[in-house]
Design a protein around this motif. Structure first.
Motif, PDB file in Angstrom:
ATOM      1  N   PRO C 132       1.303  -1.040   0.226  1.00 54.72           N
ATOM      2  CA  PRO C 132       0.100  -0.077  -0.048  1.00 54.72           C
ATOM      3  C   PRO C 132       0.329   0.942   0.093  1.00 54.72           C
ATOM      4  O   PRO C 132       1.847   1.487   1.007  1.00 54.72           O
ATOM      5  N   ARG C 133       0.632   1.732  -1.242  1.00 54.26           N
ATOM      6  CA  ARG C 133       1.693   3.478  -1.108  1.00 54.26           C
ATOM      7  C   ARG C 133       0.731   4.201  -1.107  1.00 54.26           C
ATOM      8  O   ARG C 133      -0.039   4.269  -2.574  1.00 54.26           O
ATOM      9  N   THR C 134       1.422   5.773  -1.078  1.00 53.38           N
ATOM     10  CA  THR C 134       0.066   6.456  -0.600  1.00 53.38           C
ATOM     11  C   THR C 134       0.305   7.547  -1.806  1.00 53.38           C
ATOM     12  O   THR C 134      -0.559   8.291  -2.113  1.00 53.38           O
ATOM     13  N   GLN C 140       4.315  -1.064  -6.547  1.00 59.07           N
ATOM     14  CA  GLN C 140       3.160  -1.707  -5.642  1.00 59.07           C
ATOM     15  C   GLN C 140       3.188  -3.335  -5.907  1.00 59.07           C
ATOM     16  O   GLN C 140       2.600  -3.725  -5.221  1.00 59.07           O
ATOM     17  N   ARG C 276      14.244   5.848   9.157  1.00 58.57           N
ATOM     18  CA  ARG C 276      15.374   5.725   9.013  1.00 58.57           C
ATOM     19  C   ARG C 276      15.839   4.308   9.536  1.00 58.57           C
ATOM     20  O   ARG C 276      15.778   4.427  11.290  1.00 58.57           O
ATOM     21  N   PRO C 304      20.338   0.643   0.420  1.00 59.51           N
ATOM     22  CA  PRO C 304      20.438   2.422  -1.050  1.00 59.51           C
ATOM     23  C   PRO C 304      19.573   1.921  -2.418  1.00 59.51           C
ATOM     24  O   PRO C 304      18.876   2.967  -3.150  1.00 59.51           O
ATOM     25  N   GLU C 305      19.799   0.115  -2.595  1.00 58.61           N
ATOM     26  CA  GLU C 305      19.254  -0.176  -3.911  1.00 58.61           C
ATOM     27  C   GLU C 305      17.179  -0.705  -4.213  1.00 58.61           C
ATOM     28  O   GLU C 305      17.104  -1.155  -4.601  1.00 58.61           O
ATOM     29  N   ALA C 306      17.189  -0.463  -2.597  1.00 64.91           N
ATOM     30  CA  ALA C 306      15.900  -0.997  -2.200  1.00 64.91           C
ATOM     31  C   ALA C 306      14.725  -0.563  -2.816  1.00 64.91           C
ATOM     32  O   ALA C 306      14.498   0.491  -3.210  1.00 64.91           O
ATOM     33  N   LYS C 307      14.058  -0.829  -3.736  1.00 67.36           N
ATOM     34  CA  LYS C 307      12.129  -0.396  -4.329  1.00 67.36           C
ATOM     35  C   LYS C 307      11.657   0.312  -3.651  1.00 67.36           C
ATOM     36  O   LYS C 307      11.122   1.124  -3.937  1.00 67.36           O
ATOM     37  N   SER C 308      11.208   0.154  -2.401  1.00 68.82           N
ATOM     38  CA  SER C 308      10.809   0.785  -0.955  1.00 68.82           C
ATOM     39  C   SER C 308      10.820   1.036  -0.266  1.00 68.82           C
ATOM     40  O   SER C 308      12.018   0.449   0.271  1.00 68.82           O
ATOM     41  N   ASP C 309      11.016   2.197   0.960  1.00 69.58           N
ATOM     42  CA  ASP C 309      11.445   2.438   2.203  1.00 69.58           C
ATOM     43  C   ASP C 309      13.199   1.879   2.446  1.00 69.58           C
ATOM     44  O   ASP C 309      12.888   1.371   3.779  1.00 69.58           O
ATOM     45  N   ALA C 310      13.726   1.586   0.797  1.00 67.69           N
ATOM     46  CA  ALA C 310      14.960   2.085   1.145  1.00 67.69           C
ATOM     47  C   ALA C 310      15.955   3.140   2.525  1.00 67.69           C
ATOM     48  O   ALA C 310      16.382   1.939   3.282  1.00 67.69           O
ATOM     49  N   ALA C 311      15.065   3.990   3.252  1.00 66.83           N
ATOM     50  CA  ALA C 311      16.009   4.769   4.439  1.00 66.83           C
ATOM     51  C   ALA C 311      15.682   3.763   5.384  1.00 66.83           C
ATOM     52  O   ALA C 311      16.761   3.977   6.093  1.00 66.83           O
TER      53      ALA C 311
ATOM     54  N   ASP D  49      15.024   7.389  -7.784  1.00 66.23           N
ATOM     55  CA  ASP D  49      14.828   6.964  -6.630  1.00 66.23           C
ATOM     56  C   ASP D  49      15.119   7.502  -5.665  1.00 66.23           C
ATOM     57  O   ASP D  49      16.282   7.578  -5.387  1.00 66.23           O
ATOM     58  N   ASP D  51      14.656   7.236  -2.672  1.00 65.29           N
ATOM     59  CA  ASP D  51      15.031   6.735  -1.396  1.00 65.29           C
ATOM     60  C   ASP D  51      16.207   6.183  -1.994  1.00 65.29           C
ATOM     61  O   ASP D  51      17.951   6.622  -0.369  1.00 65.29           O
ATOM     62  N   HIS D  52      16.936   5.968  -3.034  1.00 60.52           N
ATOM     63  CA  HIS D  52      18.526   5.511  -2.679  1.00 60.52           C
ATOM     64  C   HIS D  52      19.381   6.717  -2.980  1.00 60.52           C
ATOM     65  O   HIS D  52      20.484   7.096  -2.359  1.00 60.52           O
ATOM     66  N   SER D  54      18.716   9.919  -1.016  1.00 57.95           N
ATOM     67  CA  SER D  54      18.737  10.056   0.119  1.00 57.95           C
ATOM     68  C   SER D  54      19.738   8.981   0.972  1.00 57.95           C
ATOM     69  O   SER D  54      20.519   9.722   2.176  1.00 57.95           O
ATOM     70  N   LEU D  55      20.714   7.718   0.914  1.00 57.96           N
ATOM     71  CA  LEU D  55      20.520   7.055   1.759  1.00 57.96           C
ATOM     72  C   LEU D  55      22.753   7.308   1.163  1.00 57.96           C
ATOM     73  O   LEU D  55      23.658   6.233   1.647  1.00 57.96           O
ATOM     74  N   GLN D 189      -7.566   5.234   2.613  1.00 60.15           N
ATOM     75  CA  GLN D 189      -5.837   4.901   2.733  1.00 60.15           C
ATOM     76  C   GLN D 189      -6.114   2.411   2.301  1.00 60.15           C
ATOM     77  O   GLN D 189      -5.472   2.394   1.768  1.00 60.15           O
ATOM     78  N   PHE D 191      -6.017   1.101  -1.260  1.00 56.59           N
ATOM     79  CA  PHE D 191      -5.730   1.715  -1.895  1.00 56.59           C
ATOM     80  C   PHE D 191      -6.648   1.217  -3.496  1.00 56.59           C
ATOM     81  O   PHE D 191      -6.499   1.447  -3.988  1.00 56.59           O
ATOM     82  N   TYR D 223      -5.219   8.344  -6.457  1.00 60.67           N
ATOM     83  CA  TYR D 223      -5.442   6.749  -6.914  1.00 60.67           C
ATOM     84  C   TYR D 223      -6.791   6.325  -7.954  1.00 60.67           C
ATOM     85  O   TYR D 223      -6.920   5.787  -8.345  1.00 60.67           O
TER      86      TYR D 223
END
Lengths: 340, 340, 340, 340
Positions: C132-134, C140, C276, C304-311, D49, D51-52, D54-55, D189, D191, D223
């Motif tokens: 579920p992404r905002t 997705q 984070r 750093p290479e993650a596709k979501s919520d990498a931080a 990306d 997130d990428h 920011s890291l 939410q 989605f 959405y």
């Protein structure tokens, strides 16, 4: 600081901003993006009025890069503040235990507590002499007489004294008896009191207001630091949220965040956050586990007879057990490292 | 008060509670339900220590029936408080308009504003002389000189003066120049200041703290009322929530709730809640539509040059238009009726 | 339930309430206090419409004594729920470690993580397949393909699989691959989904919604329990407050409160609260210190290479160190005792 | 987007960022300030990306300049969305009144309400057929039978029908009876549900979740819009805060903020925010005064007999009076102007 201009801004609006910046000896760096023009500002912005700037035509918003506090910021002392009061080291490798009753009530009461907490390794005796109560009809504290009792009890067991001061009028008299001035949550943005406290040459424990962001809290600390008093400690005690299952929501995440943003030691008061004794030990352990530099815990020899906040004060035996657990845990908790 | 006992409580625990109540001349009414025993308490509970009671064995929780404030409660004056200061009626059938700059800056500035707001029908001039700022490096106000300027400007146009006092030290001097003392959000639980203000024989405008519940707010009002000053007004100015699109969340629902709980007049400050001028007119209209007894609106002859909170001050022409709309709306808004 | 009548209530209003109660076979207990009349209600209130009652003339408010959930309440199972899934015991004496990436991205990624966490003693592999992404423009998830990868990786290392389901449509297919169904914060009051999940005979991890009180959360759990699925676990993941220094405010106090109110195991997800990675270890330690029955921690072989919520994802070596600390601490933390 | 680097960043870290940007065909603009280096990013950032980024070493934080929603943003339709459903214009110069019972209960009930609200000028009939309740033991609605009753009652008085859908499973069947799909706060939410609703070619009323920021809310709207359904309306219904004097805190400031950020029409539901009828008229008037495009008000012919949310439903005569007041006020309220 960065100035973000509105979409399709006119060149004359950009020129106006550049002109304002240049009259303040600031250097503008202009980036023209696909949708927006952005102006980076380089130089000493002390004299720049940001409100003035934000109202200029074409300006959408300003993004500050530096925080409004300076002395409280981590970069002022990247290795973290460590200082001694008497022979107790604050902000060092061992958490400092502060404990005592919500309010000083009698010689017997305060001596009993002082002995218990001293036996457990606590170094500082807490107790309220001036009590801020939400109702004017509640017990308001013993005043100077209470401070005298605390001083004697603390001296008998080699402890320091911390107590909350709620008015500038009491500062000089109180300073005779106490080692650390506490500023309560309800006065955490009483800037006149903060500035006055910054001048009396006593270390300060600054509690967080129930609706204060961490940034605002550090702004309040800056009021004390900017008067020359650098021995300031912060104390998280819970914030106001929608949850009503306890008194305040202990913001456990504030501990590691403060360790990044400021060099000041960070304490936690689990008793006021909880509002009842059963919740105090888990919150106290959590605070230490999250990296707190010390705790303020309310302990009373006979909580049901306490004159204020009876429900949240630990019995002495519960405090003994809590300290045993915490001392065991400590060896496994990595001290939060310096941030650079 | 009602005492709810734990499930499967022992008879000896119930007997203990009954005994405590009877020694305080209180009459217990016991209901034994399927799951719980409940004890209603009848009589004068003033001397009863509720914390003590809540810690007795077998007690699950206490449910208070009466609030902790008395003089501030609606039942103290069911018809609502209406009082005059000079020839201005507060809490009456017409909302009172209070307006002026965030901070007094100069004779020119304050006279210009005083003229504008007077022309629009405002009756009270506001302006800060002692400014509580989150950073010690921001403009802190002109102090007594600012109050003098306000007094002269107000007198020239037949207005009353309201200004915020942030320290007991300033009270006596300030009282020479102002008609109404304002207590700001950050001092709304500075109980020492509240008690001191309650003694100086001036009416008071008490703002709501950013994390104060309505019950706590009325507790703060009670501090002033219990010193004998009954001309207290409340001012909603926004609370702290997760939303960051404006400065504070204006709690519009507090207006009708206060009309039920208290007899004190209720004002709204849309300027501090909004934090920027574009949001002020809709919030101001909403406050009147919800039944507010008046508004505090920030007006500045030239907002971009203001020394504090520039972004939230209305230009005079915007204030004129806002007052025109409000005066039109008013004839259609039913005055909130007395609650019995 | 207790009915509090308005001040100076008429006898006819009291009689009316008594009559309503008696037609529902309930026994009224009337206490006439100095200021208020109070009516205690004894009997089976299942068929009583409390809204109806609260609108009767003379009624000020109702005070419920029992909560609206039954199966989720501590009194349903005072010793606490302990159950096994495969050979992993949940709610027992040892916390259960659940870890894995925010989203499943590839075989390599999920096998690498599964090996690391298995080596650290984790028993359950987590990973998102339906995210579920905002924003609708964000990644997705891989859907069923992701679940298959997780199943294979988990089997290779003897782990259980947990994954979030966001729609009833996916339940049957997903049930082929996963051992525990996760309900995310944004669906925590999607009652239709909760009821559907309660029927598929899989244990459930129910996250807390960002604005859900603990009482509402237990109401959501009741939706699952009332369908016959008793293996429900709760997961605190942070609530929405005014503080913006991290993503959500981890409600550490919810842990001991839940231990009082419910028998269900309580987990904590420090990764989503923090937002984070630097904040995850202190929050994770705090959760265990406060008595959590387990943790959900996000771990990624190369954040750093993650596709979501990498931080917010920990590197494997940081997870190893965190588990070392937690295992050390655990021997000093008293397991929260049963509440009676 | 702007990238703010850490103090004393190494040149190699800046070079790394520049290199990443350039491989994405983005143009970096570097400003070297006294304390910080800042990198402005110009170009199409869709594939970047964040997130990428920011890291990466040396990066302190990213400042987004554009919001994550596109179709919902004001700049997509600066003049504001105005559309007709049947012969009712939404988002136009006159607010649209939507009213009806919390839940449809019977033919009699819904016809009685439909007549009353139609007589008052309301154009849309609301009523719940699928009720999301916090307890599984509460009345859950009549389902399709309820929708049929609403359709008949609406047709008899020339009204549109709006009703909440809580599951994808019900969409096709419900679409036969309703004109506008409502998404409730608890599914705001969800989605999957939002995307499914976006495909069925019906206009949508999207309520705000109790902990959703305005930005997140617009993300949820996106959405629906991104599925091709542009007739989306937003409905503010109160957020969760620490105040407990009413059910939710109506965020009146959200109205003017939404008028700046989005082109979508903005409605307000004062009934759910209030939680009791006495507060509904002041909140409803405030919403209109703040610029709302319409209201959803709960009206019931006999509130004490209602099967859900009895306390918050207005009697028909109270609704008549409220509409009279609002229609009077309207002529004085300046329609919020287009923002450019």
């Amino acid at each position: 600081m960065i100035i973000i201009m509105k979409p399709k801004v006119r060149q004359s609006d950009v020129d106006n901003i550049v002109s304002i910046l240049e009259t303040h000896d600031l250097v503008p760096h202009i980036s023209e993006g696909t949708f927006r023009t952005i102006i980076g500002v380089v130089g000493d912005k002390t004299k720049l009025d940001t409100d003035h700037l934000s109202l200029q035509p074409g300006v959408e918003r300003l993004v500050p890069i530096l925080s409004s506090y300076k002395l409280a910021g981590r970069s002022f002392k990247p290795e973290g503040s460590v200082f001694s009061i008497g022979d107790v080291e604050f902000g060092g490798s061992s958490p400092v235990q502060i404990a005592g009753p919500c309010a000083v009530e009698s010689y017997d009461q305060i001596f009993t507590v002082a002995k218990v907490i001293s036996d457990c390794g606590a170094k500082v005796l807490r107790g309220g002499a001036y009590k801020p109560r939400t109702s004017p009809y509640s017990f308001q504290g013993l005043g100077v007489a209470g401070l005298q009792m605390m001083r004697e009890a603390a001296d008998a067991f080699g402890l320091l004294v911390i107590s909350e001061i709620t008015s500038e009028y009491d500062l000089d008299e109180a300073a005779k008896y106490i080692d650390i001035v506490q500023v309560g949550a309800r006065n955490a943005q009483n800037f006149r009191l903060l500035a006055a406290i910054g001048k009396i040459k006593l270390p300060v424990m600054l509690k967080r207001g129930m609706a204060m962001s961490i940034e605002e809290w550090l702004g309040s600390a800056e009021y004390i630091l900017s008067e020359g008093e650098y021995r300031v400690m912060l104390c998280e005690r819970g914030i106001s949220t929608f949850e009503t299952a306890y008194r305040s929501t202990l913001d456990i995440g504030a501990i590691p965040v403060l360790k990044e943003k400021t060099h000041l030691p960070v304490f936690v008061d689990p008793s006021h956050a909880a509002g009842r004794a059963a919740l105090v030990p888990p919150l106290a352990r959590a605070a230490i586990a999250a990296g707190a530099d010390g705790l303020l815990v309310e302990v009373h020899p006979n909580p049901p007879e306490a004159k204020s906040d009876a429900a949240q004060q630990l019995r002495p035996e519960a405090y003994v057990e809590l300290m045993r657990q915490i001392n065991g845990m400590l060896q496994y908790i990595e001290k939060v490292k310096n941030h650079d």
